[in-house]
Every structure is written in C-alpha cells, then in structure tokens.
Design a protein around this motif. Structure first.
Motif, PDB file in Angstrom:
ATOM      1  N   GLN A 211     -25.478  15.716  13.050  1.00 24.65           N
ATOM      2  CA  GLN A 211     -24.254  16.343  13.547  1.00 24.65           C
ATOM      3  C   GLN A 211     -23.472  17.039  12.440  1.00 24.65           C
ATOM      4  N   GLY A 212     -24.003  16.992  11.218  1.00 26.09           N
ATOM      5  CA  GLY A 212     -23.387  17.709  10.117  1.00 26.09           C
ATOM      6  C   GLY A 212     -22.020  17.185   9.716  1.00 26.09           C
ATOM      7  N   ILE A 213     -21.869  15.871   9.717  1.00 21.28           N
ATOM      8  CA  ILE A 213     -20.598  15.262   9.340  1.00 21.28           C
ATOM      9  C   ILE A 213     -20.838  14.257   8.218  1.00 21.28           C
ATOM     10  N   HIS A 214     -19.961  14.233   7.241  1.00 24.45           N
ATOM     11  CA  HIS A 214     -20.074  13.270   6.150  1.00 24.45           C
ATOM     12  C   HIS A 214     -19.706  11.880   6.661  1.00 24.45           C
ATOM     13  N   TYR A 215     -20.354  10.869   6.116  1.00 27.17           N
ATOM     14  CA  TYR A 215     -19.977   9.495   6.432  1.00 27.17           C
ATOM     15  C   TYR A 215     -19.794   8.702   5.147  1.00 27.17           C
ATOM     16  N   PHE A 216     -18.714   7.938   5.102  1.00 28.05           N
ATOM     17  CA  PHE A 216     -18.410   7.083   3.960  1.00 28.05           C
ATOM     18  C   PHE A 216     -18.279   5.650   4.447  1.00 28.05           C
ATOM     19  N   ALA A 217     -19.168   4.773   3.999  1.00 24.70           N
ATOM     20  CA  ALA A 217     -19.083   3.340   4.308  1.00 24.70           C
ATOM     21  C   ALA A 217     -18.461   2.660   3.103  1.00 24.70           C
ATOM     22  N   ALA A 218     -17.208   2.245   3.241  1.00 26.24           N
ATOM     23  CA  ALA A 218     -16.439   1.766   2.096  1.00 26.24           C
ATOM     24  C   ALA A 218     -16.286   0.251   2.034  1.00 26.24           C
ATOM     25  N   GLY A 219     -16.919  -0.476   2.967  1.00 24.79           N
ATOM     26  CA  GLY A 219     -16.853  -1.938   2.951  1.00 24.79           C
ATOM     27  C   GLY A 219     -15.868  -2.480   3.973  1.00 24.79           C
ATOM     28  N   HIS A 220     -16.342  -3.371   4.837  1.00 24.97           N
ATOM     29  CA  HIS A 220     -15.473  -3.959   5.870  1.00 24.97           C
ATOM     30  C   HIS A 220     -14.296  -4.697   5.221  1.00 24.97           C
ATOM     31  N   HIS A 221     -14.614  -5.601   4.318  1.00 26.35           N
ATOM     32  CA  HIS A 221     -13.562  -6.374   3.642  1.00 26.35           C
ATOM     33  C   HIS A 221     -12.640  -5.466   2.839  1.00 26.35           C
ATOM     34  N   ALA A 222     -13.226  -4.555   2.082  1.00 26.32           N
ATOM     35  CA  ALA A 222     -12.436  -3.695   1.193  1.00 26.32           C
ATOM     36  C   ALA A 222     -11.457  -2.812   1.958  1.00 26.32           C
ATOM     37  N   THR A 223     -11.856  -2.349   3.134  1.00 25.97           N
ATOM     38  CA  THR A 223     -10.984  -1.455   3.900  1.00 25.97           C
ATOM     39  C   THR A 223      -9.913  -2.209   4.681  1.00 25.97           C
ATOM     40  N   GLU A 224      -9.971  -3.548   4.662  1.00 27.64           N
ATOM     41  CA  GLU A 224      -9.005  -4.304   5.466  1.00 27.64           C
ATOM     42  C   GLU A 224      -8.172  -5.288   4.638  1.00 27.64           C
ATOM     43  N   ARG A 225      -8.118  -5.071   3.350  1.00 27.95           N
ATOM     44  CA  ARG A 225      -7.265  -5.919   2.504  1.00 27.95           C
ATOM     45  C   ARG A 225      -5.793  -5.534   2.581  1.00 27.95           C
ATOM     46  N   SER A 226      -5.533  -4.247   2.627  1.00 27.87           N
ATOM     47  CA  SER A 226      -4.165  -3.763   2.409  1.00 27.87           C
ATOM     48  C   SER A 226      -3.192  -4.106   3.522  1.00 27.87           C
ATOM     49  N   GLY A 227      -3.663  -4.115   4.771  1.00 26.39           N
ATOM     50  CA  GLY A 227      -2.757  -4.385   5.879  1.00 26.39           C
ATOM     51  C   GLY A 227      -2.168  -5.781   5.825  1.00 26.39           C
ATOM     52  N   ILE A 228      -3.022  -6.784   5.690  1.00 27.19           N
ATOM     53  CA  ILE A 228      -2.540  -8.173   5.671  1.00 27.19           C
ATOM     54  C   ILE A 228      -1.732  -8.458   4.411  1.00 27.19           C
ATOM     55  N   ARG A 229      -2.104  -7.828   3.308  1.00 29.21           N
ATOM     56  CA  ARG A 229      -1.352  -8.013   2.067  1.00 29.21           C
ATOM     57  C   ARG A 229       0.060  -7.440   2.193  1.00 29.21           C
ATOM     58  N   GLU A 230       0.167  -6.249   2.798  1.00 30.99           N
ATOM     59  CA  GLU A 230       1.477  -5.630   2.979  1.00 30.99           C
ATOM     60  C   GLU A 230       2.325  -6.421   3.973  1.00 30.99           C
ATOM     61  N   LEU A 231       1.700  -6.935   5.033  1.00 30.93           N
ATOM     62  CA  LEU A 231       2.434  -7.762   5.990  1.00 30.93           C
ATOM     63  C   LEU A 231       3.007  -8.991   5.298  1.00 30.93           C
ATOM     64  N   GLY A 232       2.229  -9.606   4.427  1.00 31.82           N
ATOM     65  CA  GLY A 232       2.717 -10.766   3.677  1.00 31.82           C
ATOM     66  C   GLY A 232       3.917 -10.423   2.813  1.00 31.82           C
ATOM     67  N   LYS A 233       3.890  -9.266   2.177  1.00 34.40           N
ATOM     68  CA  LYS A 233       5.023  -8.842   1.340  1.00 34.40           C
ATOM     69  C   LYS A 233       6.287  -8.683   2.177  1.00 34.40           C
ATOM     70  N   ARG A 234       6.128  -8.161   3.371  1.00 40.85           N
ATOM     71  CA  ARG A 234       7.289  -7.961   4.239  1.00 40.85           C
ATOM     72  C   ARG A 234       7.856  -9.287   4.740  1.00 40.85           C
ATOM     73  N   ILE A 235       6.984 -10.233   5.019  1.00 38.40           N
ATOM     74  CA  ILE A 235       7.449 -11.558   5.432  1.00 38.40           C
ATOM     75  C   ILE A 235       8.218 -12.219   4.289  1.00 38.40           C
ATOM     76  N   ALA A 236       7.684 -12.109   3.080  1.00 44.72           N
ATOM     77  CA  ALA A 236       8.351 -12.700   1.912  1.00 44.72           C
ATOM     78  C   ALA A 236       9.733 -12.097   1.723  1.00 44.72           C
ATOM     79  N   ALA A 237       9.852 -10.790   1.873  1.00 46.32           N
ATOM     80  CA  ALA A 237      11.136 -10.114   1.695  1.00 46.32           C
ATOM     81  C   ALA A 237      12.116 -10.459   2.811  1.00 46.32           C
ATOM     82  N   GLU A 238      11.596 -10.611   4.021  1.00 46.57           N
ATOM     83  CA  GLU A 238      12.445 -10.865   5.181  1.00 46.57           C
ATOM     84  C   GLU A 238      12.988 -12.292   5.198  1.00 46.57           C
ATOM     85  N   PHE A 239      12.156 -13.268   4.811  1.00 48.60           N
ATOM     86  CA  PHE A 239      12.540 -14.670   4.977  1.00 48.60           C
ATOM     87  C   PHE A 239      12.676 -15.444   3.669  1.00 48.60           C
TER      88      PHE A 239
END
Length: 252
Positions: A211-239
């Motif tokens: 189909q002439g499209i580039h694909y980048f497989a960047a790692g399941h774990h690696a691509t999903e670290r930032s969301g939970i880490r940022e949520l934790g920072k917000r909880i720490a700041a809030e409470f």
C-alpha cells in the motif's frame, strides 16, 4: 494521604471510563487498604512491579495493563494467583485503566507519544469517532523517514523496526500506541505517509509494502510509558501523595 474513594473518584472524573467499551474492567481490580499514602505507577501489573510496590511500601498500584481481560481464563491459578495473593497479603489496591488512558486528549498514551515525537494530532483516524483509539498527526515540515527513526530511538530508548525507504519524506503519521498494527490499513486508506504503533505482525510487512505506506514498530511497552507516568505526576500534584513510576523492562 488520600482515601481510596477519593482517588477512584478523581480517576473516574478524569478518564471517564464509562465512555468507551473496553476489553477489561477499568478502575479498582483488587481492593486493598482504604488510606493511600504512596502509589506505584507502571505500564503493566507484572510480578516485578508488585514486588517493587511491596518493597517501596506502596498502598496502591496504578497501571495501564491490569487483569481480567476478555477471554482470559477465570481461574486464580499459577502466575495470576501469585500476583493477586501478593497484592492481598500486603493490602495493596490495584487500579487499571486501559483504553481510557490511551485516548485521553491531554496525557493519554497517544497524546504524550505525539508530543514526544514532535507531532501535532490533527484528529481521529476513525472519521466521526471522537473516541478513536488511533489518531492522525503530522510534522510541521516533512522529514526523511531516517530522521524519524532517530527521533523515536532517542525519545523511547529503543530503535524501531521501520518498513519503508529511509530516504523518503514523511509528513502525515497515523498513531496508535500498543498493539494496534492492523490500523495500518485505515491509515493507508486515509492517504497517510506513515503509521506508528507498538507491535508488528508478519502481515504488517505486506500491508506497508503493497500500500506504499511506512510502518514504524516502536515497542508496545515503550509507546505506553508516558501516559501512566504523566497521570501519576498529576495525582501527586493534585493530592500531595508520593507517586513512584516503576519502569519494568520489556523489549516487546
């Protein structure tokens, strides 16, 4: 200190899990102590993460990948029994948020991933679906695919698998963290230059090439670290509670 109820109310208000159908229960999965003074966040509630939470004296573990997935065997035996037994013996709460954390517009996995990689999200990949788990994004200026590979490696700490010509310029990128490689076909139908997700399948290669499209497989774990880490920072700041992100290594 925060009560379990306060924390769950905050997470419900923030992530609004009721808005999307998921493959596992979102929210409290294992009940522990009512009063919470320390929280461990992580991508997955693995045994190593639970062991770290016990060692740190945490009262709650907050993750993206929890337990009780659709189609999973219900018996509490083997690995699952060991994990849950450890949580119960140490009175640790387990809270998990899957798709609601992927799609959050501010600190969801896709939003954070786009920000880290220098992309601007332009809308949902699934037209008319504001809760689409895959999004469309683009660079301010086109760049060689080889440069994007370097950016991914620098930001995520691992070199991605790239299917495509390194010298070709790309501007539009479909994006979905985790195991969403099959959205490549929708990205191709939308006329995007590239698609990025965490995992790759044998069939993904042919979808990209034919189909002439580039694909980048960047790692399941690696691509999903930032969301939970940022949520934790917000909880720490809030409470004002202590939140520790545990990055248990996972090459997948």
């Amino acid at each position: 200190m925060i009560s379990r109820e306060q924390l769950l109310n905050y997470l419900t208000d923030t992530l609004q899990p009721h808005r999307i159908k998921d493959y596992a229960p979102n929210g409290l999965q294992v009940e522990g102590t009512e009063e919470i003074t320390k929280i461990v966040t992580a991508v997955t509630a693995s045994q190593s993460v639970i062991d770290a939470a016990i060692e740190l004296g945490a009262d709650a573990v907050l993750v993206h990948h929890g337990y009780f997935w659709k189609g999973e065997a219900p018996e509490l035996v083997g690995m699952k029994q060991k994990r849950i037994k450890a949580l119960l013996e140490h009175d640790i709460n387990l809270m998990a948020y899957h798709l609601p954390l992927d799609i959050h517009p501010e600190f969801g996995n896709n939003a954070m991933l786009a920000k880290e990689l220098g992309l601007t999200i332009t809308g949902p990949m699934e037209l008319g679906n504001e809760l689409s788990v895959a999004v469309c994004a683009e660079f301010a200026e086109p760049q060689p695919a080889s440069e994007f590979v370097k950016t991914i490696e620098r930001c995520l700490g691992r070199k991605p698998l790239h299917i495509g010509d390194d010298c070709q310029l790309i501007k539009s990128v479909g994006l979905c963290s985790g195991g969403a490689q099959d959205y490549i076909d929708l990205a191709a139908n939308r006329g995007m230059d590239a698609f990025l997700s965490g995992e790759v399948s044998e069939r993904t290669y042919y979808s990209a090439v034919e189909q002439g499209i580039h694909y980048f497989a960047a790692g399941h774990h690696a691509t999903e670290r930032s969301g939970i880490r940022e949520l934790g920072k917000r909880i720490a700041a809030e409470f004002g509670v202590e939140v520790v992100f545990v990055d248990a290594p996972n090459p997948v």
